[in-house]
Design a protein around this motif. Sequence first.
Motif: not given
Length: 221
Positions: A176-195
């Motif tokens: 639902x978050x994806x389809x509603x455009x409510x995900x910040x992919x720049x933040x997600x990229x940083x979080x995934x890289x940190x992990x």
Amino acid sequence: MFGRRPSAEDDTVVAVLAAALRRDISFGVLRPDQKLKIEALRQNYGGSNHSMRETLRMLSAEGLVEATAQRGFRVTSATEDDLRDILLMRLEIERLGLRMAMQQGDVPWEGRVMASHHALRHIEETVSQSVDDATALDWDIACRTFAATLVEAAHSPRLTGMQLKFYDQSRRFRLALLREGRLDFAIRARQQQALLEAVLARDTEAALTALEAYVTADLGC
């Protein structure tokens, strides 16, 4: 009297039906709290009464469908309380699994974590531009694979089974978050890289902190 023993063909039919119903629950085609009537489902998805009932029992065990007091079935609710409870369980299980994986994981496991991260980054670059049902499913599979790979080196089938169960219960909220455009992919990229970097550095505390930030954001919490 002995019950009928399921055949391999029965198992295949149930697996196909379960995949179709999981998808439609995740995309909201089958809505939260919607009653699920066997005959109507058979008309839409195929299968026999027996195979559809077995499918619903399987999805009930996964927490996607609920058996009602009247011996029927309905789609489980999807409230904010449900989301908070799923988040609680996901975090507890994935933190434990990641801690164990980092203690026991070998170099090939690190390679699989890197590969699943690379695949996730690739599909996120695509869905950040445009989303349809096919790319949303590809994205969901990549997210699921990354999460599962992080804990697989725990070598605990029960833990990984629980991780996937609660991950799949969170699927509706994430899509639902994806389809509603409510995900910040720049933040997600940083979080995934940190992990990823914390895992490869074998910095357990940093990895657990990064995991919590990522999972919390993954569910929009």
